[in-house]
Design an enzyme around this catalytic site. Structure first.
Site, PDB file in Angstrom:
ATOM      1  N   TYR A   1       0.837  -1.204   0.000  1.00 56.32           N
ATOM      2  CA  TYR A   1       0.000   0.000   0.000  1.00 56.32           C
ATOM      3  C   TYR A   1       0.879   1.265   0.000  1.00 56.32           C
ATOM      4  CZ  TYR A   1      -3.939   2.909   1.676  1.00 56.32           C
ATOM      5  OH  TYR A   1      -4.918   3.856   1.824  1.00 56.32           O
TER       6      TYR A   1
ATOM      7  N   LYS B   1       0.987   4.062  -2.836  1.00 60.44           N
ATOM      8  CA  LYS B   1       0.531   5.408  -2.474  1.00 60.44           C
ATOM      9  C   LYS B   1       1.624   6.464  -2.681  1.00 60.44           C
ATOM     10  CE  LYS B   1      -3.761   4.885  -1.300  1.00 60.44           C
ATOM     11  NZ  LYS B   1      -4.779   5.236  -2.318  1.00 60.44           N
TER      12      LYS B   1
HETATM   13  P1  NAI Z   1     -13.578   2.342   0.684  1.00 63.53           P
HETATM   14  O1  NAI Z   1     -13.174   0.909   0.760  1.00 63.53           O
HETATM   15  O2  NAI Z   1     -14.865   2.733   1.318  1.00 63.53           O
HETATM   16  O3  NAI Z   1     -13.617   2.845  -0.819  1.00 63.53           O
HETATM   17  C1  NAI Z   1     -12.836   2.298  -1.851  1.00 63.53           C
HETATM   18  C2  NAI Z   1     -13.766   1.941  -2.986  1.00 63.53           C
HETATM   19  O4  NAI Z   1     -12.969   1.515  -4.106  1.00 63.53           O
HETATM   20  C3  NAI Z   1     -14.697   0.785  -2.651  1.00 63.53           C
HETATM   21  O5  NAI Z   1     -16.050   1.187  -2.840  1.00 63.53           O
HETATM   22  C4  NAI Z   1     -14.284  -0.325  -3.602  1.00 63.53           C
HETATM   23  O6  NAI Z   1     -15.368  -1.136  -4.056  1.00 63.53           O
HETATM   24  C5  NAI Z   1     -13.661   0.455  -4.749  1.00 63.53           C
HETATM   25  N1  NAI Z   1     -12.724  -0.337  -5.519  1.00 63.53           N
HETATM   26  C6  NAI Z   1     -11.780  -1.184  -5.051  1.00 63.53           C
HETATM   27  N2  NAI Z   1     -11.108  -1.739  -6.058  1.00 63.53           N
HETATM   28  C7  NAI Z   1     -11.624  -1.241  -7.202  1.00 63.53           C
HETATM   29  C8  NAI Z   1     -11.316  -1.439  -8.576  1.00 63.53           C
HETATM   30  N3  NAI Z   1     -10.344  -2.269  -8.955  1.00 63.53           N
HETATM   31  N4  NAI Z   1     -12.032  -0.768  -9.493  1.00 63.53           N
HETATM   32  C9  NAI Z   1     -13.037   0.069  -9.112  1.00 63.53           C
HETATM   33  N5  NAI Z   1     -13.364   0.285  -7.826  1.00 63.53           N
HETATM   34  C10 NAI Z   1     -12.658  -0.364  -6.877  1.00 63.53           C
HETATM   35  O7  NAI Z   1     -12.378   3.159   1.340  1.00 63.53           O
HETATM   36  P2  NAI Z   1     -12.104   4.739   1.450  1.00 63.53           P
HETATM   37  O8  NAI Z   1     -11.548   4.969   2.779  1.00 63.53           O
HETATM   38  O9  NAI Z   1     -13.261   5.530   1.011  1.00 63.53           O
HETATM   39  O10 NAI Z   1     -10.896   4.894   0.426  1.00 63.53           O
HETATM   40  C11 NAI Z   1     -10.881   5.798  -0.667  1.00 63.53           C
HETATM   41  C12 NAI Z   1      -9.432   6.066  -1.035  1.00 63.53           C
HETATM   42  O11 NAI Z   1      -8.808   6.786   0.020  1.00 63.53           O
HETATM   43  C13 NAI Z   1      -8.596   4.810  -1.240  1.00 63.53           C
HETATM   44  O12 NAI Z   1      -7.699   5.011  -2.303  1.00 63.53           O
HETATM   45  C14 NAI Z   1      -7.831   4.698   0.059  1.00 63.53           C
HETATM   46  O13 NAI Z   1      -6.633   3.965  -0.085  1.00 63.53           O
HETATM   47  C15 NAI Z   1      -7.597   6.154   0.361  1.00 63.53           C
HETATM   48  N6  NAI Z   1      -7.268   6.415   1.747  1.00 63.53           N
HETATM   49  C16 NAI Z   1      -8.207   6.274   2.713  1.00 63.53           C
HETATM   50  C17 NAI Z   1      -7.885   6.514   4.022  1.00 63.53           C
HETATM   51  C18 NAI Z   1      -8.882   6.467   5.106  1.00 63.53           C
HETATM   52  O14 NAI Z   1      -8.528   6.843   6.237  1.00 63.53           O
HETATM   53  N7  NAI Z   1     -10.121   6.048   4.849  1.00 63.53           N
HETATM   54  C19 NAI Z   1      -6.484   6.835   4.410  1.00 63.53           C
HETATM   55  C20 NAI Z   1      -5.600   7.038   3.316  1.00 63.53           C
HETATM   56  C21 NAI Z   1      -5.985   6.807   2.030  1.00 63.53           C
END
Ligand code: NAI
Length: 317
Positions: A163, A167
């Protein structure tokens, strides 16, 4: 200051069926954007899939009077996601690279599959969508990209080599996109957020989660998606109402003269000077090499010239 809106703008948000992406989608739609809600609807580790995640968000946007289309493709099929935008709305103006999964384990236990899959979704997926959108951006002389990094990409985090690598890769990706896109009015920036979502719900305690609403991250994403002037190639940390820019800082360094002996012992002797940040600088361009270094070493100067233009005027295509 004029009000920020996205009237007549087509915005692709990847991974928008839940968490941060869902919230961004609703906000962009409220501000007039035509939103492509992409999500393959899988589990946190990327397994499985369902059209439901994207459909629910599109329905919510439409119920609020907004305009949106669902897309269920894997981000690795970026061309198909851009096709959805073009088929429904004619083009794309903004790409929010947000989709993500987690496959945490220490490097000792990391499998090649888990390492590669995480890089695929975050980094190669962002590449695939951006690459497919780029010709539209260039042609219309307008494009905005917001990449999603993470504090783990900035500082590292135990159990997240995959990750963290993906990132931090997204930061370099945006830095170069910013330079290549400059003359086409294409701007690329990166956020490193912390927010309440299924990614953090099982890790952080409830009192902290309460403070980490997506509504505190979205304003920065909306602002970057409307970026003007020199706002490109930058990285920001955002969480719980905290907004800050991250940048490189280089120590003043040392210059070893050509007539000195280049040995490990010499480095050891001067190591404290190498680490001394009293006289530091904050380089933004590859060609911002130490001036003395470039003056002194003709070979380095030549090498820098061979690298071509590295400033905001952008390289020829
Ligand atoms: P989340 O798991 O709710 O959202 C991620 C979404 O991406 C999910 O709905 C999932 O179905 C979709 N997804 C996964 N693989 C996919 C693919 N191959 N093609 C299309 N869609 C796909 O998590 P969150 O927290 O909303 O994450 C959003 C972004 O923020 C991510 O990139 C995560 O790494 C990043 N992030 C989040 C943090 C947090 O504290 N929540 C911290 C740092 C980064």
């Amino acid at each position: 200051m004029s009000k920020i809106d996205f009237k007549d703008k087509v915005v692709i948000i990847t991974g928008a069926g839940g968490g941060l992406g869902r919230y961004y989608s609703l906000e962009f739609a409220k501000l007039g954007a035509k939103v492509v809600v992409n999500d393959l609807g899988g589990a946190l580790d990327g397994q499985g899939g369902s059209s439901k995640a994207a459909d629910v968000v599109v329905d919510e946007i439409k119920k609020n009077g907004g305009v949106a289309a669902a897309d269920y493709n894997n981000v690795l099929d970026g061309d198909k996601i851009v096709e959805t935008a073009v088929r429904n709305f004619g083009t794309v103006h903004v790409v929010i690279n947000n989709a993500g999964i987690l496959r945490d384990s220490s490097i000792k236990k990391m499998t090649e599959k888990d390492f590669k899959l995480v890089l695929d979704v975050h980094l190669n997926g962002a590449y695939a969508v951006t690459k497919a959108a780029w010709p539209y951006f260039q042609k219309q002389k307008y494009g905005r990209i917001v990449n999603t990094s993470s504090p783990a990409g900035l500082y590292g985090n135990f159990g997240q080599t995959n990750y963290s690598a993906a990132k931090s890769g997204l930061i370099g990706f945006a830095e170069t996109l910013a330079k290549e896109g400059a003359k086409y009015n294409i701007k690329a920036n990166t956020i490193a957020p912390l927010a309440r979502s299924r990614m953090t719900e099982s890790i952080l305690p409830p009192p902290i989660l309460e403070k980490l609403g997506a509504e505190k991250v979205a304003p920065l994403v909306l602002y970057l998606a409307s970026a003007q002037d020199e706002l490109t190639g930058k990285t920001f940390e955002v969480a719980a109402g905290f907004y800050a820019q991250i940048r490189w800082e280089r120590s003043g360094g040392i210059i070893v003269k050509p007539d000195e002996t280049f040995t490990a012992e010499l480095v050891a002797k001067k190591f404290n000077e190498i680490l001394d940040f009293d006289d530091s600088n904050k380089p933004e361009l590859l060609k911002n090499q130490h001036p003395e270094m470039l003056n002194d070493y003709t070979s380095l100067t030549a090498a820098a010239r061979e690298l071509g233009p590295n400033d905001l005027s952008g390289a020829p295509t």
